[in-house]
Scaffold this motif. Structure first.
Motif, PDB file in Angstrom:
ATOM      1  N   ALA A  77       3.536  -9.173  -3.284  1.00 44.27           N
ATOM      2  CA  ALA A  77       2.627  -8.027  -3.387  1.00 44.27           C
ATOM      3  C   ALA A  77       3.277  -6.775  -2.808  1.00 44.27           C
ATOM      4  O   ALA A  77       3.149  -5.680  -3.372  1.00 44.27           O
ATOM      5  CB  ALA A  77       1.306  -8.336  -2.677  1.00 44.27           C
ATOM      6  N   ARG A 135      -3.151   3.917   1.008  1.00 47.63           N
ATOM      7  CA  ARG A 135      -3.103   3.517  -0.408  1.00 47.63           C
ATOM      8  C   ARG A 135      -2.333   2.202  -0.581  1.00 47.63           C
ATOM      9  O   ARG A 135      -2.691   1.371  -1.405  1.00 47.63           O
ATOM     10  CB  ARG A 135      -2.486   4.624  -1.257  1.00 47.63           C
ATOM     11  N   TYR A 180      -2.160  -0.180   1.724  1.00 50.16           N
ATOM     12  CA  TYR A 180      -3.041  -1.244   2.215  1.00 50.16           C
ATOM     13  C   TYR A 180      -4.083  -1.599   1.160  1.00 50.16           C
ATOM     14  O   TYR A 180      -4.385  -2.768   0.932  1.00 50.16           O
ATOM     15  CB  TYR A 180      -3.780  -0.826   3.491  1.00 50.16           C
ATOM     16  N   GLU A 181      -4.640  -0.562   0.525  1.00 52.71           N
ATOM     17  CA  GLU A 181      -5.655  -0.796  -0.514  1.00 52.71           C
ATOM     18  C   GLU A 181      -5.077  -1.589  -1.683  1.00 52.71           C
ATOM     19  O   GLU A 181      -5.697  -2.516  -2.191  1.00 52.71           O
ATOM     20  CB  GLU A 181      -6.236   0.537  -1.015  1.00 52.71           C
ATOM     21  N   LYS A 182      -3.884  -1.210  -2.107  1.00 58.79           N
ATOM     22  CA  LYS A 182      -3.233  -1.911  -3.213  1.00 58.79           C
ATOM     23  C   LYS A 182      -2.913  -3.354  -2.819  1.00 58.79           C
ATOM     24  O   LYS A 182      -3.117  -4.283  -3.614  1.00 58.79           O
ATOM     25  CB  LYS A 182      -1.962  -1.161  -3.635  1.00 58.79           C
ATOM     26  N   ARG A 238      -4.547  -5.130  -0.617  1.00 62.35           N
ATOM     27  CA  ARG A 238      -5.837  -5.824  -0.569  1.00 62.35           C
ATOM     28  C   ARG A 238      -6.264  -6.237  -1.983  1.00 62.35           C
ATOM     29  O   ARG A 238      -6.711  -7.348  -2.209  1.00 62.35           O
ATOM     30  CB  ARG A 238      -6.889  -4.917   0.072  1.00 62.35           C
ATOM     31  N   GLU A 239      -6.055  -5.322  -2.948  1.00 67.72           N
ATOM     32  CA  GLU A 239      -6.378  -5.618  -4.348  1.00 67.72           C
ATOM     33  C   GLU A 239      -5.481  -6.746  -4.884  1.00 67.72           C
ATOM     34  O   GLU A 239      -5.964  -7.692  -5.507  1.00 67.72           O
ATOM     35  CB  GLU A 239      -6.176  -4.340  -5.172  1.00 67.72           C
ATOM     36  N   LEU A 240      -4.193  -6.642  -4.628  1.00 68.94           N
ATOM     37  CA  LEU A 240      -3.250  -7.637  -5.134  1.00 68.94           C
ATOM     38  C   LEU A 240      -3.443  -9.014  -4.500  1.00 68.94           C
ATOM     39  O   LEU A 240      -3.189 -10.037  -5.138  1.00 68.94           O
ATOM     40  CB  LEU A 240      -1.807  -7.175  -4.885  1.00 68.94           C
ATOM     41  N   GLY A 254      -6.326 -10.164  -3.282  1.00 70.25           N
ATOM     42  CA  GLY A 254      -7.703 -10.632  -3.364  1.00 70.25           C
ATOM     43  C   GLY A 254      -8.450 -10.547  -2.049  1.00 70.25           C
ATOM     44  O   GLY A 254      -9.246 -11.430  -1.723  1.00 70.25           O
ATOM     45  N   GLY A 255      -8.193  -9.516  -1.250  1.00 72.10           N
ATOM     46  CA  GLY A 255      -8.925  -9.324  -0.013  1.00 72.10           C
ATOM     47  C   GLY A 255      -8.374 -10.117   1.153  1.00 72.10           C
ATOM     48  O   GLY A 255      -8.981 -10.103   2.229  1.00 72.10           O
ATOM     49  N   GLU A 279      -6.377  -3.611   6.516  1.00 70.65           N
ATOM     50  CA  GLU A 279      -5.558  -2.596   7.194  1.00 70.65           C
ATOM     51  C   GLU A 279      -5.150  -3.036   8.575  1.00 70.65           C
ATOM     52  O   GLU A 279      -4.168  -2.588   9.107  1.00 70.65           O
ATOM     53  CB  GLU A 279      -6.302  -1.265   7.272  1.00 70.65           C
TER      54      GLU A 279
END
Length: 181
Positions: A122, A164, A166-168, A170-172, A174-175, A179
């Motif tokens: 990821a 951004r 960290y968000e990506k 998290r998306e990749l 699955g949570g 952060e």
């Protein structure tokens, strides 16, 4: 030369003291190689880039300004070498459709090699600026102010890149990664 600052060592090296360069290399080679390995995810390439980085230090010593903080200056050189290598690798990979392989030094959750591999994969999918901000903040422990100084941007921009990233992640993932991870 253990108690001499990096900046004083660099000043000595600029004046021709080669033992000062050796001391700087001994102090920073491991950290720089770890940073490069996380950036390029290729152990042998990271070793090559480590040599390239320190060769660039030798070549750029005439442009080093006394009083400049050495570590950010050094990591800027390393980051630029990694960026150049990744751009070249993406160009080659786009023609060969091959994914980069090799060891990485991304820390992993203890005892979970599957999760480690997912995190490593990821991380490599992040845009370079986001990956760099995540690696520097979470893995190297840098503040956003230090990252901003390294990249020549505002601290808020460094924070945004990391956020951004960290968000990506998290998306990749699955949570699975937040952060605070």
């Amino acid at each position: 030369m253990g108690s001499v600052t990096d900046e004083a060592l660099m000043d000595l090296f600029c004046q021709g003291d080669h033992s000062a360069f050796e001391a700087l290399f001994a102090r920073h080679a491991g950290r720089v190689q770890g940073f490069l390995a996380r950036m390029v995810r290729d152990g042998p390439l990271a070793e090559d880039l480590l040599q390239t980085t320190f060769l660039s230090v030798i070549r750029a010593r005439g442009r080093y300004e006394p009083g400049t903080r050495f570590t950010p200056w050094l990591l800027t050189i390393a980051a630029n070498a990694a960026r150049d290598a990744l751009r070249h690798q993406q160009h080659v990979d786009s023609h060969a459709h091959a994914a980069p392989e090799g060891p990485t030094s991304v820390p992993a959750p203890e005892g979970d090699p599957v999760l480690r591999q997912r995190i490593e994969d990821a991380l490599q999918l992040l845009p370079l600026e986001q990956r760099e901000a995540v690696v520097l903040s979470k893995l190297e422990g840098w503040s956003f102010e230090e990252i901003a100084q390294l990249r020549g941007i505002r601290a808020g921009a460094a924070r945004l890149r990391a956020h951004r990233g960290y968000e990506k992640l998290r998306e990749l993932l699955g949570g699975l990664v937040g952060e605070d991870a």
